[in-house]
Design a protein around this motif. Structure first.
Motif, mmCIF file in Angstrom:
data_model
loop_
_atom_site.group_PDB
_atom_site.id
_atom_site.type_symbol
_atom_site.label_atom_id
_atom_site.label_comp_id
_atom_site.label_asym_id
_atom_site.label_seq_id
_atom_site.Cartn_x
_atom_site.Cartn_y
_atom_site.Cartn_z
ATOM 1 N N ASP A 1 0.859 -1.180 0.000
ATOM 2 C CA ASP A 1 0.000 0.000 0.000
ATOM 3 C C ASP A 1 0.900 1.236 0.000
ATOM 4 O O ASP A 1 2.120 1.121 0.088
ATOM 5 C CB ASP A 1 -0.973 -0.009 1.177
ATOM 6 C CG ASP A 1 -0.264 -0.107 2.512
ATOM 7 O OD1 ASP A 1 0.913 0.270 2.563
ATOM 8 O OD2 ASP A 1 -0.893 -0.544 3.479
ATOM 9 N N SER A 2 0.300 2.403 -0.078
ATOM 10 C CA SER A 2 1.117 3.602 -0.270
ATOM 11 C C SER A 2 2.016 3.862 0.935
ATOM 12 O O SER A 2 3.165 4.254 0.795
ATOM 13 C CB SER A 2 0.230 4.804 -0.554
ATOM 14 O OG SER A 2 -0.992 4.691 0.092
ATOM 15 N N GLN A 3 1.471 3.597 2.154
ATOM 16 C CA GLN A 3 2.257 3.849 3.356
ATOM 17 C C GLN A 3 3.486 2.949 3.402
ATOM 18 O O GLN A 3 4.590 3.391 3.697
ATOM 19 C CB GLN A 3 1.375 3.592 4.578
ATOM 20 C CG GLN A 3 1.885 4.267 5.823
ATOM 21 C CD GLN A 3 1.120 3.800 7.047
ATOM 22 O OE1 GLN A 3 0.217 2.985 6.961
ATOM 23 N NE2 GLN A 3 1.494 4.310 8.187
ATOM 24 N N ARG A 4 3.274 1.687 3.090
ATOM 25 C CA ARG A 4 4.365 0.721 3.151
ATOM 26 C C ARG A 4 5.418 1.025 2.105
ATOM 27 O O ARG A 4 6.617 0.936 2.370
ATOM 28 C CB ARG A 4 3.810 -0.688 2.938
ATOM 29 C CG ARG A 4 4.264 -1.624 3.995
ATOM 30 C CD ARG A 4 3.944 -3.037 3.639
ATOM 31 N NE ARG A 4 5.159 -3.783 3.443
ATOM 32 C CZ ARG A 4 5.160 -5.031 3.022
ATOM 33 N NH1 ARG A 4 4.039 -5.635 2.731
ATOM 34 N NH2 ARG A 4 6.293 -5.661 2.882
ATOM 35 N N THR A 5 4.960 1.362 0.911
ATOM 36 C CA THR A 5 5.921 1.657 -0.151
ATOM 37 C C THR A 5 6.788 2.836 0.226
ATOM 38 O O THR A 5 7.979 2.855 -0.055
ATOM 39 C CB THR A 5 5.185 1.991 -1.459
ATOM 40 O OG1 THR A 5 4.039 1.193 -1.529
ATOM 41 C CG2 THR A 5 6.063 1.734 -2.640
ATOM 42 N N GLN A 6 6.164 3.815 0.875
ATOM 43 C CA GLN A 6 6.896 5.009 1.284
ATOM 44 C C GLN A 6 8.040 4.613 2.224
ATOM 45 O O GLN A 6 9.199 4.985 2.007
ATOM 46 C CB GLN A 6 5.927 5.980 1.984
ATOM 47 C CG GLN A 6 6.508 7.344 2.279
ATOM 48 C CD GLN A 6 6.991 8.018 0.998
ATOM 49 O OE1 GLN A 6 6.363 7.894 -0.050
ATOM 50 N NE2 GLN A 6 8.114 8.716 1.088
#
Lengths: 141, 229
Positions: free
Chosen positions: B114-119
């Motif tokens: 998800d976007s948080q993890r990718t960040q």
């Protein structure tokens, strides 16, 4: 709510709400399970899962969430898995543009909707400004 | 038999019933009429006492249940906190970047991007590239079940950022099913170096290492040749 072509007798397998990113993951895992149960191979499972992932993300990113119906039924003598995504978001202004490769209204890559269409056997979309969008995809077994 | 506490005439007895009921209503659950005279009214008085007994029991049970519920609620809230804490920990843990060889970093990605993890993943990788000075990093996505346009976009961004730091990023572990799906989606990953398995990526990275070592030797030789001249 927007109405798609009147339903043949589909069997409702599940109904889910998409409100968080976590819901996206849960719902698409559910779709993968149903695809597996319907006897689809690994490639078709991956395709339908990726396709719904795109649609769920659209609902989450652009419409603040929505509802998902998973059905199974007979469409033109195909055993089909049918997934309907309904949202009450802002709607899509120009459907033709949204369905073309490389066009993006937001932060995406611009392959979401046209890519999804290529991953499934049947793709229906209806959208009305300020009322919402309904997308129905079907994948033959 | 002791002298009855209760008053003799009817009016007083009814008054007493009213008093008792009032104290029960006010919350005194120990109040009872406790008549010791046997007549028509004593039946009613005894029945009222029984009712108060039952009521007391019910109230006690309700209190007990309420306490139990409160304890359970506290437990659940505690668990909720633990879950949130663990999710945060997991975010940190789930993107470990390790140096596996001279100049080579590996980042195995497992689960959903998800976007948080990718960040967090991207930050970890870029920081590690800077810290170790490695110029080759392998992003292994064998454990990622679904690659949609958002995930692909995240991968592209990660690879581009790594390149800006002077590191080459190789993506490995794309399954045949995911490869077909990416092509159908229309995503162009041709700008990224990809390998089917982690092993292939590792072999490629070692070869790159060897080549850059040879280059170093060559340039050193060239330098010393110049000096001799």
């Amino acid at each position: 709510m927007l109405e798609l072509a009147p339903d043949r007798n589909f069997e409702l397998l599940g109904e889910y709400a998409i409100e968080t990113e976590y819901d996206i993951v849960m719902a698409r895992q559910t779709v993968r399970q149903f695809a597996k149960k319907a006897g689809m191979g690994i490639v078709d499972q991956t395709r339908i899962t990726t396709a719904v992932s795109e649609l769920f993300r659209n609902m989450y990113n652009y419409a603040g969430g929505g509802k998902v119906l998973i059905e199974r039924g007979d469409v033109e003598s195909h055993d089909a898995l049918i997934i309907t995504c309904i949202d009450h978001g802002p709607g899509i202004e120009n459907l033709e543009l949204a369905m073309s490769d490389g066009y993006t209204s937001g932060m995406g890559m611009g392959y979401g909707l046209p890519g999804t269409k290529r991953l499934v056997d049947r793709f229906e979309i209806q959208s009305k400004i300020n009322e919402g969008t309904t997308v129905r995809i079907m994948k033959w077994k | 038999m002791s002298e009855p506490r209760n008053v003799k005439n009817l009016k007083d007895r009814i008054n007493r019933i009213e008093d008792i009921l009032a104290s029960v209503a006010a919350g005194d659950m120990d109040a009872r009429i406790e008549t010791e005279i046997e007549d028509d009214l004593s039946g009613i008085e005894a029945a009222i006492d029984l009712l108060i007994d039952d009521l007391t029991d019910e109230l006690r049970q309700r209190e007990k249940m309420q306490k139990e519920l409160e304890t359970k609620l506290k437990e659940i809230q505690e668990q909720q906190r633990t879950i949130v804490q663990q999710q945060e920990d997991l975010l940190e843990l789930s993107s470990p970047v390790s140096k596996v060889w001279d100049n080579i970093l590996i980042l195995p990605v497992i689960g959903t991007l998800d976007s948080q993890r990718t960040q967090i993943m991207m930050e970890n990788l870029l920081q590690k590239i800077v810290d170790t000075g490695c110029t080759i990093s392998i992003l292994d996505i064998t454990g990622v079940p679904t690659v949609d346009t958002q995930v692909a976009n995240h991968l592209l961004k990660t690879v581009t950022s790594a390149r800006l730091l002077g590191a080459e990023c190789i993506i490995s572990g794309i399954s045949p099913a995911i490869a077909q799906t990416i092509v159908h989606l229309g995503i162009d990953l041709s700008t990224i170096r990809t390998k089917a398995t982690l092993q292939d990526a590792m072999i490629y990275a070692m070869k790159q290492n060897k080549r850059s070592d040879e280059m170093k030797v060559l340039s050193r030789n060239a330098l010393s040749d110049e000096k001799e001249d």
